[in-house]
Design a protein around this motif. Structure first.
Motif, PDB file in Angstrom:
ATOM      1  N   GLU A  33       0.832  -1.199   0.000  1.00  0.00           N
ATOM      2  CA  GLU A  33       0.000   0.000   0.000  1.00  0.00           C
ATOM      3  C   GLU A  33       0.873   1.258   0.000  1.00  0.00           C
ATOM      4  O   GLU A  33       0.580   2.235  -0.703  1.00  0.00           O
ATOM      5  CB  GLU A  33      -0.932  -0.012   1.203  1.00  0.00           C
ATOM      6  CG  GLU A  33      -2.017  -1.075   1.108  1.00  0.00           C
ATOM      7  CD  GLU A  33      -2.900  -1.147   2.335  1.00  0.00           C
ATOM      8  OE1 GLU A  33      -4.113  -1.347   2.192  1.00  0.00           O
ATOM      9  OE2 GLU A  33      -2.366  -0.992   3.467  1.00  0.00           O
TER      10      GLU A  33
ATOM     11  N   SER B 168      -1.746   3.746  -2.357  1.00  0.00           N
ATOM     12  CA  SER B 168      -3.200   3.538  -2.316  1.00  0.00           C
ATOM     13  C   SER B 168      -3.532   2.521  -1.234  1.00  0.00           C
ATOM     14  O   SER B 168      -2.791   1.548  -1.021  1.00  0.00           O
ATOM     15  CB  SER B 168      -3.725   3.016  -3.653  1.00  0.00           C
ATOM     16  OG  SER B 168      -3.490   3.932  -4.694  1.00  0.00           O
ATOM     17  N   GLN B 169      -4.658   2.736  -0.585  1.00  0.00           N
ATOM     18  CA  GLN B 169      -5.133   1.737   0.361  1.00  0.00           C
ATOM     19  C   GLN B 169      -5.820   0.619  -0.401  1.00  0.00           C
ATOM     20  O   GLN B 169      -6.674   0.864  -1.259  1.00  0.00           O
ATOM     21  CB  GLN B 169      -6.121   2.369   1.362  1.00  0.00           C
ATOM     22  CG  GLN B 169      -6.567   1.400   2.449  1.00  0.00           C
ATOM     23  CD  GLN B 169      -7.430   2.077   3.505  1.00  0.00           C
ATOM     24  OE1 GLN B 169      -7.484   3.308   3.573  1.00  0.00           O
ATOM     25  NE2 GLN B 169      -8.091   1.283   4.321  1.00  0.00           N
ATOM     26  N   LEU B 170      -5.422  -0.613  -0.124  1.00  0.00           N
ATOM     27  CA  LEU B 170      -5.945  -1.763  -0.852  1.00  0.00           C
ATOM     28  C   LEU B 170      -7.065  -2.466  -0.110  1.00  0.00           C
ATOM     29  O   LEU B 170      -7.953  -3.063  -0.731  1.00  0.00           O
ATOM     30  CB  LEU B 170      -4.814  -2.767  -1.129  1.00  0.00           C
ATOM     31  CG  LEU B 170      -3.618  -2.223  -1.923  1.00  0.00           C
ATOM     32  CD1 LEU B 170      -2.547  -3.301  -2.055  1.00  0.00           C
ATOM     33  CD2 LEU B 170      -4.039  -1.720  -3.295  1.00  0.00           C
TER      34      LEU B 170
ATOM     35  N   GLY C 176      -7.954  -1.560  -4.467  1.00  0.00           N
ATOM     36  CA  GLY C 176      -7.600  -2.933  -4.130  1.00  0.00           C
ATOM     37  C   GLY C 176      -8.177  -3.937  -5.109  1.00  0.00           C
ATOM     38  O   GLY C 176      -7.516  -4.911  -5.484  1.00  0.00           O
TER      39      GLY C 176
END
Length: 301
Positions: A41, A46-48, A62
């Motif tokens: 991440e 980016s947040q997955l 994600g």
């Protein structure tokens, strides 16, 4: 960070629904997997995953990353297996299904060369004119000449076109008061293959593109192309065959092609095999051999 390993860990977490289940499967600790995903991440910016106390949920980023992960990891696995199999000599039993006419008339041309090249293989041959359930019957490869493939999960590889022609014996033609034409074709008996829905009906396309449907009388019908071939050679009427079935009889004059300017719907020789991520070396070996053998037209006059 080993990004490949991190992608594998991320995929396991997604597919097993939790870090604990994925860690148990991989023989790793929950902490290691969690750190790998967090590093991914951070690297991607980016947040997955959305993490709650009850479950994990893919974010939009994600979900996109997961789809690419699956493609990349599957391709890497396939490449590794293919490179490994490339070094292996095909061995074991190869279960091959062919139609009865194809088995009798075609196998003798190429099967001896294939067996001689791959000495570690044993061939188990099934000759039948029905479509077999390959998975249920344990068939590795099926060869069929047809104009229609049933909807299924089978992979169909095209090997060669198969022209369909009208033929009759010279002895039959000598008995006729007038020559056979497209206009009087319906007056002559057709030796019908009774596995067809309409064994006495022919569809023809003329040299100018005009289409004609001809319904012909029945004299002899059979469920065996080889029996109909014998009836045609015996002078019992007109027959419609894939050219490979009558190729030798045309060459030696036992049969004569009729109305060469009129075409029937063409058929195709297919190699069929169950859909799988990987092909066994024995199946790949036969597919490649057949593709090479049928690359050049085999049934021209």
């Amino acid at each position: 960070m080993d990004q490949f390993s991190a992608m594998q860990s991320f995929r396991r977490v997604v597919e097993h629904g939790s870090f604990s289940a994925a860690a148990a499967l991989a023989g790793q600790s929950h902490t290691v997997l969690s750190r790998q995903v967090k590093n991914l991440e951070r690297q991607l910016g980016s947040q997955l995953l959305n993490r709650t106390t009850r479950r994990l949920q893919l974010t939009e980023a994600g979900a996109l990353f997961y789809r690419h992960c699956v493609q990349i990891l599957d391709q890497m696995e396939a490449m590794t297996l293919e490179l490994s199999e490339h070094q292996q000599q095909p061995s074991g039993t190869l279960r091959l299904s062919v139609s009865s006419a194809f088995g009798e008339l075609e196998l003798g041309h190429w099967l001896p060369g294939f067996v001689e090249r791959f000495t570690g293989l044993q061939i188990e041959l099934s000759c039948t004119d029905r479509f077999v359930d390959m998975l249920d019957e344990g068939i590795d490869l099926c060869l069929r000449v047809t104009d229609h493939l049933p909807d299924s999960s089978l992979v169909a590889r095209t090997l060669a076109p198969s022209e369909v022609i009208l033929v009759a014996a010279a002895s039959y033609l000598k008995r006729l008061p007038t020559a056979i034409t497209a206009d009087n074709l319906g007056e002559h008996p057709l030796l019908g293959y009774n596995r067809l829905a309409q064994p006495q009906r022919l569809q023809l396309v003329g040299p100018s593109g005009s289409q004609r449907e001809v319904l012909m009388p029945n004299r002899v019908s059979a469920n065996s192309p080889m029996a109909l071939r014998a009836a045609a050679i015996g002078g019992l009427g007109i027959a419609s065959f894939d050219r490979f079935i009558v190729h030798d009889a045309l060459l030696d004059g036992r049969l004569v092609q009729l109305l060469p300017d009129w075409q029937q719907p063409a058929r195709t020789l297919y190699a069929l095999y169950p859909q799988s991520r990987y092909l066994a070396p024995k199946v790949r070996a036969l597919l490649d051999y057949l593709q090479d053998y049928y690359r050049d037209p085999r049934w021209l006059m």
